[in-house]
Enzyme design. Sequence first.
Site, mmCIF file in Angstrom:
data_model
loop_
_atom_site.group_PDB
_atom_site.id
_atom_site.type_symbol
_atom_site.label_atom_id
_atom_site.label_comp_id
_atom_site.label_asym_id
_atom_site.label_seq_id
_atom_site.Cartn_x
_atom_site.Cartn_y
_atom_site.Cartn_z
ATOM 1 N N ALA A 47 0.816 -1.221 0.000
ATOM 2 C CA ALA A 47 0.000 0.000 0.000
ATOM 3 C C ALA A 47 0.847 1.267 0.000
ATOM 4 O O ALA A 47 0.694 2.143 -0.848
ATOM 5 C CB ALA A 47 -0.946 -0.020 1.205
ATOM 6 N N GLU A 48 1.750 1.374 0.971
ATOM 7 C CA GLU A 48 2.509 2.621 1.111
ATOM 8 C C GLU A 48 3.572 2.765 0.025
ATOM 9 O O GLU A 48 3.846 3.877 -0.448
ATOM 10 C CB GLU A 48 3.149 2.689 2.497
ATOM 11 C CG GLU A 48 2.151 2.635 3.649
ATOM 12 C CD GLU A 48 1.749 1.213 4.022
ATOM 13 O OE1 GLU A 48 0.916 1.056 4.937
ATOM 14 O OE2 GLU A 48 2.258 0.260 3.390
ATOM 15 N N SER A 49 4.178 1.652 -0.385
ATOM 16 C CA SER A 49 5.172 1.744 -1.459
ATOM 17 C C SER A 49 4.499 2.072 -2.790
ATOM 18 O O SER A 49 5.085 2.771 -3.633
ATOM 19 C CB SER A 49 5.982 0.447 -1.562
ATOM 20 O OG SER A 49 5.160 -0.656 -1.869
ATOM 21 N N TYR A 115 -1.280 -14.148 0.718
ATOM 22 C CA TYR A 115 -0.083 -13.518 1.273
ATOM 23 C C TYR A 115 0.819 -14.538 1.969
ATOM 24 O O TYR A 115 0.341 -15.477 2.605
ATOM 25 C CB TYR A 115 -0.470 -12.454 2.305
ATOM 26 C CG TYR A 115 -1.184 -11.255 1.739
ATOM 27 C CD1 TYR A 115 -0.480 -10.232 1.118
ATOM 28 C CD2 TYR A 115 -2.569 -11.137 1.847
ATOM 29 C CE1 TYR A 115 -1.140 -9.119 0.614
ATOM 30 C CE2 TYR A 115 -3.232 -10.031 1.336
ATOM 31 C CZ TYR A 115 -2.516 -9.026 0.719
ATOM 32 O OH TYR A 115 -3.173 -7.935 0.211
ATOM 33 N N ASP A 269 -4.726 2.617 -3.375
ATOM 34 C CA ASP A 269 -3.425 3.260 -3.171
ATOM 35 C C ASP A 269 -3.207 4.351 -4.210
ATOM 36 O O ASP A 269 -2.690 5.433 -3.897
ATOM 37 C CB ASP A 269 -2.305 2.227 -3.274
ATOM 38 C CG ASP A 269 -2.515 1.045 -2.353
ATOM 39 O OD1 ASP A 269 -3.095 1.235 -1.266
ATOM 40 O OD2 ASP A 269 -2.110 -0.074 -2.724
#
Length: 342
Positions: A47-49, A115, A269
Amino acid sequence: MTSSAARTTTATTVDAVCLGESMVTFHPDRPGPLADVPTFHRGIGGAESNVACYLARLGHRVRWISRVGADGFGDRILQEMAAAGVDVGEVQRDAARPTGVYFKERLDGHTAVTYYRGGSAASAMSADLVGREKAWSGRVLHLSGITAALSDSCRDLVRALTERVPGRPHISFDLNHRPALWNGRDPAQLIGIARRCDTVLVGEDEAEAAWGLASANGVRAALPEPGTLVVKQGARGATVYSRQPDGTDTAHFEPALTVDVVDPVGAGDAFAAGFLSATLRGLPLPARLRYGHVLAAVALTVPGDLGCPPPHARVAHLVGLDDATWDSLVLGQGWTEKDEPR
């Protein structure tokens, strides 16, 4: 055991710092169960990357903070993030824990994700390993509920970074509810984190799943503190709430673009990156929502987590369209490479 950072960097101020896990992703070359798919295409995702890469491709100075394993997958993530223009100098390498991975599965027109991230290098992030000086070295710090769900130390890190004390930057928080990560724990604790932030992004469906809140107004009632709250309402669009100086709220809804969806993973995102890019540029709230919708359309029309947005000038052109033209657009796979969408 942690080795030195990926490359030397100074804690100079950037436009945005994004903190969270990235993984190597495997995309099937054809639909079907994982057991039957013979080959996969490798990429990266998190998400953040994802937000960091989109912001960098939109021309912002971005730093990504995380931990990856001292393995080939960690090497690959750092290479791809750096190639996107993201500063990876504060990423730590962990010789004892692996880089997380996940596999996509396409079944009956839907995408599922499996995952393998338990005990990953990123799950060992903590307030002891990630100091405020580095995490607060941007105009905006972007976080998500995924990081808080990885481990107790990650949750405590997110709480420490969102504490309302002098010197902190603008804090952006995306709920990004992942039920499988909570393992029977109550995600309602994320409400307390969200209430400490300045900009909060929440999907209407995930707010109901995580918190039992069934409407955009209900989400705002539960989160009165953030100055800006965005409630994403799927293919319909998104509503932004903004607290005014006199303490009252304004609300604005902006319809989403019509797209031929290739893969829905990563669209949230991309939306967050578009909204934050417009926020960094000081644009009005309706334009911020439209930036989010345009970037979401980029992600929705590619098979991987990360698409390549068109040049910023073209994004700005789309955002500035009149309402009738905006409503009439239909964006399909490859639209970012064409001169004009249909």
